[in-house]
Design a protein around this motif. Structure first.
Motif, PDB file in Angstrom:
ATOM      1  N   ASP B  51       0.750  -1.397   0.059  1.00 11.12           N
ATOM      2  CA  ASP B  51       0.009   0.025   0.171  1.00 11.12           C
ATOM      3  C   ASP B  51       0.741   1.159   0.108  1.00 11.12           C
ATOM      4  O   ASP B  51       1.237   1.777   0.998  1.00 11.12           O
ATOM      5  N   ALA B  60      -3.591   1.438  -6.163  1.00  6.37           N
ATOM      6  CA  ALA B  60      -4.084   1.153  -4.868  1.00  6.37           C
ATOM      7  C   ALA B  60      -3.889  -0.253  -4.755  1.00  6.37           C
ATOM      8  O   ALA B  60      -4.224  -1.099  -5.520  1.00  6.37           O
ATOM      9  N   SER B  61      -3.797  -0.736  -3.296  1.00  7.77           N
ATOM     10  CA  SER B  61      -3.599  -2.191  -3.093  1.00  7.77           C
ATOM     11  C   SER B  61      -4.998  -2.807  -2.987  1.00  7.77           C
ATOM     12  O   SER B  61      -4.844  -4.062  -3.687  1.00  7.77           O
ATOM     13  N   MET B  80      -2.930  -2.601   4.346  1.00 10.32           N
ATOM     14  CA  MET B  80      -3.543  -1.342   4.805  1.00 10.32           C
ATOM     15  C   MET B  80      -2.700  -0.448   5.745  1.00 10.32           C
ATOM     16  O   MET B  80      -2.388  -0.809   6.880  1.00 10.32           O
TER      17      MET B  80
END
Lengths: 158, 309, 222
Positions: B51, B60-61, B80
Motif C-alpha cells: 500500500d 491502490a492495493s 493497509m
C-alpha cells in the motif's frame, strides 16, 4: 551628507569600528603612541567588551550611512569576560545575513580579533578595511533621506 | 475459520505457509499486476500487495488485489497503512475490499511520508496499526463499526495480519508490542526481514514463552539480497535489520556477477534455518522488484508443491 | 510558549506589497522570549525594511511599536487607535495576535511577519523544541510525561513503530523516538504496565479535528 560622496572619484569611505576596550581600543592607542599611521577613515566606538555589540548598533550604523562597519575583539580565548568575543562573532555572522537580505554587500561588515599589544595589526586592519570598502564604493543608503522614524513602545520600561 | 482465506486454511491445517510480496506499478497498467501475479502463481499461498510502500504513490492495493482475485491468479493480502486514511476511509475501503473478494489484510502504520515522493503531504495517522487490527476484528467478529453502529449483512470477513520488527532496539519492547498486536486480534504476523537467525530465535522464544505463538501464526520475513551493497545499505538504514558481516562477505566474495545467485542461496538457507525455529509457521518472501526470483527460492527451499485446500 | 520564526525578508516585502504606511507591531510575550517578534526584532525588521526600500528609492514609512501581548484586548488598544492613520499593520506576533487584530480592524489589513511553528520549550539558549500539540485531551500521565501525539512523527498511541531503532525515529537520526523515550521513562518509573496496555482508538474531536475551539468560564465573565 559629507562632501566626499558628492564627488565619486574622491570617495573617502566612512568606517565605524566597534572596538573592545581591553584589546582593539588599547591597540589603537598603542598604534598612536608608536606613531604608526593608519587610515583616517575609521571612526572608533569604544565598547566595554565586543560582546556588548548589538545587531541594532550595526544596522543603525549602515542606516545612518556608514560605508563599512567592523567589530574588533580580543583574540579568541582571550576575552576579558570569557566569551564576549565569541558572542560578537555569532552576531556579526547573523547581521551579515540580515545585510544580504536587504541586498547590501555583507563584506561591508567584518569581525577582527587582536590583542592590546597589536598596534601594528590594528593599523593593518584599518587600512585593509578602508581599501576594501573603497573598492566596494559608497553605501547606497547614504543618498537616502529617511522619513522621520517613529518608534514607540507600549511596553513598560522600554 | 475466521475468514476462510487460503492463507488461513494453510496455516490452520498446520502446513508451513509461504507468502510473497507484489509491488503495484506507478501507473494505471493492470498488466503489470497480472504478469507479476502469474510469476508467483502456484509458488505461494498468498501474496501481499503493498500500500504505497515507502510513501511513494502506486496503484491502490485494493484495486491491484481485486485484479488478481478477478483473474483467479493468486490470493491477495491487501496491505493497509494508517498513514493516508482516517477511520472513515479505512472502514469504507475495508467494506469495498471484502466486497471485491479480498480475504486477508495486513495492518500497518506505514512509512512516514517525509521520505516518500510527496513529503509535503498532510499525514493522517488517525489510528495506529494496533488500533487498526482491533477495529477490523470488531468489524468482523462484533459486526460493528468503530463508532459502535452495527454493520448490516454482509460483514467483512478478513484474516487479519500485522507486522513485527523483532530485532530493532530495544528488543525487549518489541515482544511487548507483538503481544499487544496479538491481543488486539492479529491472526497472523509477518516479520521484518531476518538475517540473524540466532537473535531472531531468542525473540521467538520470548514470544512463545508468553504463549503468543499459539495465539497467532508467525511468518518469518525473508528479503533476498542482490548484492553486498544492498546488504550494507539494509544493515545501516533499515530499522531492525541486521545483516551479519559474514553474509556481506559471502556476497562480496561471490563477485558482482554471481552476488545475486549467492543472495538467493542465502535466502534458501535462511528459510531452512527459520523453519527449525520454534513458533515459525511460515515465511514471507519480500523480493522487491525481483518477483521473478521467488519461484526458484521457494523450490530450492523444498516448499513445493504448495498445498491446495 | 508559542515558538515562531521570522519569515524571510523577501516574503515579507511581497506581503507588504503596495502599502506605504505600515506599523510593525511587536508582541512582548512568547515571541519576544523566542526572539522572533519582540521589541528588538521589531526594530531590526524596521531597520532592514527602511534600508531595503530606501536603497531602491521606494517611499514607505515604517512605524514600530511593541505591546505586552497581542492576544488581549487591553494591550492592543494602542494599535486600534492608530489604525486610521495606517495602510496596514505588519504583526510580529504569533498567528493568534494576527487573527485577534484582524478580527477587530474592519478595514485595515493585518499582515503576518512570522511563521508560527509550535508550542515549545527553550531547550537551551537559541534552541527550542516542540512539546505539546494542544490536542484537548491530555494523556501525559500514561506516557511518563512525554507526549506521543506531539513527539512521535506518526502520533501513534501504541508505539514504538517498526521504523524506530536504537532510540531514533525513521524520519531522521536527529529525531528521538518518542516511544523509546516513553519506554525508558516508564521503566524508570516502574510503570511499564502503561505501555503493555492497548491505548484505544482516540477521540480527536477535542483537538482541531473537531473544529475551532472556544472555552467559556462563566465564573470569570464580567
Amino acid at each position: 551628507m559629507s562632501s566626499n560622496v558628492q564627488n565619486k572619484g574622491a570617495f573617502e569611505p566612512q568606517i565605524i569600528a566597534f572596538c573592545c576596550h581591553y584589546c582593539a581600543y588599547a591597540a589603537a592607542d598603542l598604534a598612536g603612541s608608536a606613531r604608526i599611521q593608519y587610515s583616517p577613515n575609521v571612526k572608533i566606538i569604544r565598547l566595554p567588551c565586543s560582546g556588548k555589540v548589538d545587531i541594532l548598533h550595526i544596522l543603525h550604523a549602515f542606516e545612518a550611512g556608514a560605508d563599512g562597519v567592523y567589530v574588533a575583539a580580543c583574540l579568541e580565548g582571550g576575552c576579558h569576560f570569557m566569551e564576549g568575543n565569541l558572542r560578537a562573532k555569532k552576531r556579526v555572522a547573523y547581521a551579515k545575513q540580515l545585510l544580504e537580505e536587504i541586498g547590501l554587500e555583507s563584506e561591508r561588515l567584518e569581525m577582527y580579533n587582536m590583542s592590546s599589544a597589536m598596534g601594528g595589526e590594528f593599523a593593518k586592519v584599518a587600512d585593509e578595511m578602508t581599501e576594501k570598502i573603497s573598492k566596494l564604493g559608497p553605501n547606497p543608503l547614504k543618498f537616502v533621506k529617511f522619513a522621520k522614524q517613529s518608534r514607540k513602545s507600549g511596553k513598560e520600561g522600554s | 475459520m475466521k475468514a476462510g482465506s487460503n492463507l488461513e486454511k494453510v496455516l490452520s491445517s498446520g502446513e508451513f505457509a509461504v507468502t510473497a510480496e507484489l509491488g503495484p506499478p506507478k501507473s494505471a497498467d493492470p498488466q503489470v499486476i497480472i504478469e507479476k501475479g502469474n510469476i508467483l502463481k502456484g509458488y505461494v499461498d498468498a501474496v501481499n500487495i503493498t500500500d504505497n510502500q515507502t510513501a511513494i504513490v502506486r496503484m491502490a492495493s485494493i484495486a491491484a488485489g481485486a485484479i488478481v482475485v478477478k483473474e483467479g491468479i493468486v490470493e491477495p493480502v491487501m496491505q493497509m497503512v494508517t498513514r493516508d486514511r482516517n477511520r472513515i476511509a479505512i472502514q469504507s475501503d475495508i467494506l469495498g475490499a471484502a466486497a471485491l473478494g479480498i480475504k486477508n489484510c495486513l495492518c500497518l502504520a506505514g512509512d512516514h511520508h517525509s521520505s516518500g515522493n510527496h513529503p509535503s503531504a498532510k499525514n493522517v495517522y488517525d489510528l495506529d496499526s494496533i488500533q487498526l487490527v482491533a477495529m477490523l476484528k470488531a468489524m468482523r467478529d462484533d459486526k460493528v463499526f468503530q463508532c459502535g453502529e452495527e454493520i448490516e449483512e454482509v460483514q467483512p470477513q478478513l484474516f487479519i495480519g500485522a507486522a513485527w520488527t523483532p530485532l530493532a532496539d530495544p528488543k525487549e519492547i518489541r515482544v511487548i508490542r507483538l503481544a499487544k498486536k496479538v491481543a488486539a486480534g492479529a491472526d497472523f504476523i509477518q516479520t521484518q526481514g531476518v538475517y540473524d537467525v540466532k537473535s531472531f530465535a531468542e525473540s521467538m522464544k520470548k514470544a512463545c514463552d508468553m504463549g503468543l505463538c499459539e495465539d497467532t501464526y508467525i511468518l518469518a520475513g525473508i528479503i533476498p539480497l542482490k548484492s553486498a551493497g544492498m546488504a550494507t545499505y539494509m544493515q545501516k538504514s533499515v530499522p531492525g535489520v541486521n545483516v551479519p558481516d559474514e553474509m556481506i562477505k559471502r556476497l562480496k566474495d561471490a563477485g558482482r556477477k554471481r552476488a545475486g545467485a549467492e543472495g538467493r542461496k542465502i535466502a534458501v538457507e535462511l528459510i531452512q534455518q527459520l523453519r527449525e525455529v520454534e513458533g515459525v509457521r511460515g515465511v514471507h518472501i519480500m523480493a522487491i522488484e525481483w518477483e521473478e526470483r521467488v519461484p526458484g527460492i521457494v523450490e530450492k527451499a523444498g516448499l513445493l508443491p504448495r498445498p491446495s485446500l | 510558549m508559542i515558538v515562531a520564526s521570522r519569515k524571510p525578508l523577501d516574503e515579507i516585502i511581497e506581503i507588504i506589497g503596495d502599502y506605504e504606511k505600515v506599523l510593525i507591531a511587536g508582541c512582548g510575550t512568547c515571541v519576544e522570549v523566542c526572539h522572533a517578534g519582540g521589541e528588538k526584532e521589531v526594530e531590526i525588521l524596521a531597520s532592514q525594511l527602511r534600508m531595503k526600500f530606501g536603497k531602491e528609492g521606494i517611499n514607505k514609512e515604517f512605524l514600530s511599536d511593541t505591546v505586552e501581548r497581542q492576544c488581549e484586548l487591553e494591550f492592543i488598544e494602542p494599535f486600534l487607535e492608530k489604525a486610521e492613520d495606517l495602510d496596514a499593520i505588519l504583526s510580529m506576533a504569533c498567528g493568534v495576535g494576527v487573527n485577534f487584530l484582524a478580527d477587530r480592524l474592519d478595514s485595515l489589513p493585518v499582515l503576518p511577519a512570522l511563521d508560527t511553528t509550535f508550542y515549545g520549550a527553550t531547550e537551551e539558549q537559541g534552541v527550542w523544541t516542540e512539546k505539546c500539540s494542544g490536542c484537548g485531551k491530555c494523556i501525559l500521565h500514561l506516557t511518563g510525561g512525554i507526549c506521543p501525539i506531539t513527539r512521535c512523527s506518526k502520533s501513534i498511541l501504541n508505539g514504538p513503530c517498526g521504523g524506530s531503532d536504537g532510540g531514533k525515529c525513521e524520519i531522521s537520526a536527529d529525531v528521538d523516538c518518542a516511544w523509546h523515550l516513553i519506554y525508558e521513562r516508564l521503566k524508570a518509573l516502574n510503570q511499564l504496565e502503561n505501555i503493555q496496555a492497548i491505548n484505544p482508538i482516540r477521540d480527536w474531536s477535542t483537538g482541531l479535528d473537531g473544529g475551532p475551539r472556544k472555552m467559556v468560564r462563566e465564573d470569570l465573565r464580567l
